[in-house]
Design a protein around this motif. Structure first.
Motif, short mmCIF file in Angstrom:
data_model
loop_
_atom_site.label_atom_id
_atom_site.label_comp_id
_atom_site.label_asym_id
_atom_site.label_seq_id
_atom_site.Cartn_x
_atom_site.Cartn_y
_atom_site.Cartn_z
N VAL A 101 0.83 -1.21 0.00
CA VAL A 101 0.00 0.00 0.00
C VAL A 101 0.86 1.25 0.00
CG1 VAL A 101 -1.70 1.33 1.34
CG2 VAL A 101 -1.98 -1.14 1.06
N GLU A 102 2.00 1.19 0.69
CA GLU A 102 2.83 2.38 0.83
C GLU A 102 3.87 2.53 -0.28
OE1 GLU A 102 2.32 4.67 3.19
OE2 GLU A 102 0.65 3.47 3.97
N THR A 103 4.07 1.51 -1.12
CA THR A 103 5.16 1.56 -2.09
C THR A 103 4.98 2.70 -3.10
OG1 THR A 103 6.34 0.32 -3.80
CG2 THR A 103 3.99 -0.10 -3.63
N ARG A 104 6.09 3.26 -3.47
CA ARG A 104 6.07 4.35 -4.46
C ARG A 104 5.82 3.81 -5.86
NH1 ARG A 104 11.36 3.01 -3.82
NH2 ARG A 104 12.65 2.94 -5.70
N ALA A 105 5.75 2.47 -6.02
CA ALA A 105 5.49 1.89 -7.34
C ALA A 105 4.14 2.33 -7.90
CB ALA A 105 5.55 0.36 -7.26
N TRP A 106 3.21 2.77 -7.05
CA TRP A 106 1.91 3.25 -7.53
C TRP A 106 2.03 4.61 -8.21
CZ3 TRP A 106 -1.57 -0.43 -7.47
CH2 TRP A 106 -1.57 -1.39 -6.45
N GLY A 107 3.13 5.30 -7.96
CA GLY A 107 3.30 6.63 -8.55
C GLY A 107 2.68 7.73 -7.74
N THR A 108 2.08 7.40 -6.59
CA THR A 108 1.46 8.40 -5.71
C THR A 108 1.46 7.86 -4.30
OG1 THR A 108 -0.59 9.55 -5.15
CG2 THR A 108 -0.80 7.43 -6.29
N PRO A 109 1.61 8.72 -3.30
CA PRO A 109 1.56 8.26 -1.90
C PRO A 109 0.14 8.02 -1.41
CG PRO A 109 1.98 10.61 -1.97
CD PRO A 109 1.99 10.14 -3.41
N ASN A 110 -0.86 8.32 -2.22
CA ASN A 110 -2.25 8.21 -1.79
C ASN A 110 -3.04 7.25 -2.68
OD1 ASN A 110 -2.06 10.25 0.33
ND2 ASN A 110 -1.85 11.71 -1.35
N ALA A 111 -2.42 6.14 -3.05
CA ALA A 111 -3.11 5.18 -3.92
C ALA A 111 -4.32 4.56 -3.23
CB ALA A 111 -2.13 4.09 -4.36
N PHE A 112 -4.21 4.34 -1.90
CA PHE A 112 -5.30 3.75 -1.11
C PHE A 112 -5.43 4.51 0.20
CE2 PHE A 112 -3.54 0.38 -3.76
CZ PHE A 112 -4.67 -0.18 -4.34
N PRO A 113 -5.99 5.72 0.18
CA PRO A 113 -6.02 6.53 1.40
C PRO A 113 -6.78 5.89 2.55
CG PRO A 113 -7.39 7.49 -0.33
CD PRO A 113 -6.59 6.40 -0.97
N GLY A 114 -7.87 5.19 2.25
CA GLY A 114 -8.62 4.54 3.32
C GLY A 114 -7.90 3.32 3.86
N LEU A 115 -7.43 2.47 2.98
CA LEU A 115 -6.74 1.24 3.40
C LEU A 115 -5.44 1.55 4.12
CD1 LEU A 115 -6.56 -1.84 3.36
CD2 LEU A 115 -5.54 -1.67 1.06
N SER A 116 -4.76 2.59 3.70
CA SER A 116 -3.46 2.90 4.31
C SER A 116 -3.60 3.31 5.78
CB SER A 116 -2.76 4.02 3.53
OG SER A 116 -3.48 5.23 3.61
N ALA A 117 -4.78 3.79 6.17
CA ALA A 117 -4.98 4.13 7.58
C ALA A 117 -4.93 2.89 8.47
CB ALA A 117 -6.34 4.82 7.75
N VAL A 118 -5.18 1.73 7.88
CA VAL A 118 -5.10 0.46 8.61
C VAL A 118 -3.77 -0.25 8.33
CG1 VAL A 118 -6.16 -1.81 8.95
CG2 VAL A 118 -7.60 0.20 8.57
N SER A 119 -3.38 -0.30 7.05
CA SER A 119 -2.18 -1.04 6.67
C SER A 119 -0.91 -0.45 7.26
CB SER A 119 -2.06 -1.10 5.14
OG SER A 119 -1.89 0.19 4.59
N ASN A 154 -5.60 0.38 -9.84
CA ASN A 154 -5.11 0.04 -8.51
C ASN A 154 -5.91 -1.07 -7.84
OD1 ASN A 154 -3.43 2.14 -9.06
ND2 ASN A 154 -4.16 3.49 -7.44
N ARG A 155 -7.24 -1.02 -7.94
CA ARG A 155 -8.07 -1.96 -7.18
C ARG A 155 -7.97 -3.38 -7.70
NH1 ARG A 155 -13.73 1.21 -5.63
NH2 ARG A 155 -12.72 2.94 -4.51
N VAL A 156 -7.68 -3.55 -8.95
CA VAL A 156 -7.48 -4.90 -9.50
C VAL A 156 -6.05 -5.36 -9.26
CG1 VAL A 156 -7.45 -6.29 -11.61
CG2 VAL A 156 -9.27 -4.61 -11.24
#
Length: 365
Positions: free
Chosen positions: A46-64, A323-325
Motif C-alpha cells: 500500500v505504501e510503495t512508491r510503485a503506484w506513482g502516488t503516496p495516496n493510492a489507497f487513502p482509506g486502506l493505508s490508515a489500517v495497513s 489500482n483496485r485490480v
C-alpha cells in the motif's frame, strides 16, 4: 554405609527443568506468523512508491500502516519458539536446525532477486557483485554491506538472537538460567542505552530485544505455568517496547496526531502482547486446524520475496489494470511464488541440508 539425603524440592524442579519439553506444534503460531507476514506485505504494497502516488489507497493505508508492527510479532514468536526448539538440544543440533530452516529459501531469494536487479529490474538499488556475495552469507550487516532487500534487516536480528541462544544451550538451558539470562539481557540493554555503548546495542539487538525477551518469558509460562518472575519480564518487555516505539515518532503519530496516534501504537503493541499471552495460557489451543501449518510454511518465503516481486508487478500492472485490480492480483501472485519456493526449494533441500550438517557434527567419531 552413608545414606544421602533426599533431594530438595528446588533441586527436583531444577532437574525437571533441564529435560526438554514436548515439542508439539502449536498451529496457532503458524497462523500468527502468517498474519504478521501479511501485515508487513500489505504495509509495503500500500505504501510503495510503485503506484506513482503516496495516496493510492487513502482509506486502506490508515489500517495497513500498522502492518509494520508485524515484525514485532515475528520477534516475539521467535523468542517463544526458539527457546522451545533449543531446550534439551546441544548447540550443534540447534545450529543445524536453524541453518537448515533459514538458508535454502534465503539463498533462493538472493539469487532470484539479485538476478532481477542485475537485469535492471530494481526497486531502488542495483547491487554490486561484492554486495551479492555478502548477502549470500546472511552476514552482510556484520560486514557493513547493504541488504539486497529491505526485509533482510530482520534476519540479522534473528541471527544474533540465535547465536545468543546457541551459546546458552552450550551451558545447558534450565528454567532458573532462563530467568538469569533474561535479567542480564535487560540490565545490559539499559547500561548500553544509559552510557550509549554501541557495541552493547548491536550485540543485544536493542530494537528486537524486548520482543525476544517477552517471547522467552511467555514460553516459560506456557511450559511451567505462570509465576511472578516470568510475568515481570513480560511487563518489563512491554514497557521497553512501548517506550522504544513511541520514541521513534511512528507514522501513526504523523498521520493521526500525537494523542490518537500514540494511543493507537500503544493499542497495537499491547494487542500483540495480549495475543501471545493467550497462546502461553493455552487459551487459543482450539485454533488447531491443519491448514494453519500450510500458512506457516508460506510465511518465510512470502516475507523474503514479496517486496521486490510485488514492487515490479505493481509498477507494470497498475497503469493497465488500475489500482483496485492490481493489489489483490499481486497479493495472489506473491502467495503463489511463496508456495513454489516452499515446495520446490524448502521441502527438498531443508532435510538434506540438516542431514549433511548433522553428519558434519559427527565427523570426528
Amino acid at each position: 554405609m552413608l545414606i544421602s539425603a533426599p533431594p530438595s524440592s528446588a533441586a527436583i524442579a531444577e532437574t525437571l527443568a533441564v529435560e526438554p519439553p514436548v515439542r508439539q506444534r502449536l498451529r496457532v503460531l503458524d497462523l500468527l506468523r502468517f498474519v504478521a507476514a501479511l501485515g508487513v506485505v500489505l504495509f509495503h504494497f500500500v505504501e510503495t512508491r510503485a503506484w506513482g502516488t503516496p495516496n493510492a489507497f487513502p482509506g486502506l493505508s490508515a489500517v495497513s500502516v500498522f502492518g509494520a508492527y508485524g515484525v514485532r510479532l515475528f520477534f516475539m514468536i521467535s523468542g517463544f519458539v526458539i527457546l522451545m526448539s533449543a531446550w534439551g538440544r546441544t548447540t550443534g543440533e540447534f545450529a543445524a536446525s536453524r541453518i537448515a530452516r533459514l538458508y535454502p529459501a534465503y539463498w533462493a531469494s538472493v539469487i532470484v532477486l539479485g538476478a532481477l536487479a542485475l537485469a535492471g529490474w530494481v526497486t531502488d538499488h542495483r547491487p554490486t557483485l561484492s554486495e551479492l556475495l555478502a548477502n549470500l552469507t546472511m552476514l552482510q550487516h556484520g560486514m557493513k554491506i547493504r541488504d539486497l532487500e529491505i526485509v533482510y534487516w530482520t534476519l540479522w536480528q534473528e541471527l544474533v538472537f540465535y547465536v545468543m541462544i546457541g551459546c546458552f544451550a552450550a551451558v545447558g538451558i534450565t528454567y532458573r538460567r532462563c530467568l538469569g539470562f533474561m535479567a542480564g539481557w535487560v540490565f545490559l540493554l539499559l547500561v548500553g542505552e544509559r552510557l550509549d555503548i554501541s557495541v552493547l546495542k548491536v550485540v543485544l539487538v536493542q530494537f528486537s530485544a524486548p520482543y525476544f525477551i517477552a517471547g522467552m518469558a511467555l514460553f516459560l509460562i506456557y511450559r511451567f505455568g505462570g509465576s511472578l518472575l516470568p510475568w515481570l519480564f513480560v511487563g518489563v518487555a512491554w514497557t521497553i517496547g512501548l517506550i522504544q516505539a513511541l520514541g521513534e515518532r511512528p507514522p501513526a503519530v504523523v498521520r493521526f496526531g500525537e494523542a490518537l496516534g500514540s494511543a493507537l501504537v500503544v493499542g497495537v503493541i499491547s494487542l500483540i502482547f495480549l495475543v501471545m499471552i493467550l497462546v502461553a495460557l493455552g487459551k487459543l489451543e482450539g485454533l488447531d486446524w491443519k491448514w494453519f501449518t500450510v500458512l506457516g510454511a508460506l510465511t518465510y518465503p512470502l516475507y523474503l520475496f514479496h517486496h521486490h516481486v510485488g514492487f515490479l508487478l505493481i509498477q507494470w500492472l497498475h497503469p493497465v489494470l488500475g489500482n483496485r485490480v492490481t493489489l489483490p492480483l499481486v497479493l495472489g501472485v506473491v502467495l503463489g511464488v511463496a508456495w513454489l519456493v516452499y515446495r520446490l526449494i524448502e521441502v527438498p533441500l531443508q532435510p538434506r541440508l540438516k542431514s549433511a550438517l548433522a553428519r558434519s557434527l559427527r565427523a570426528d567419531t
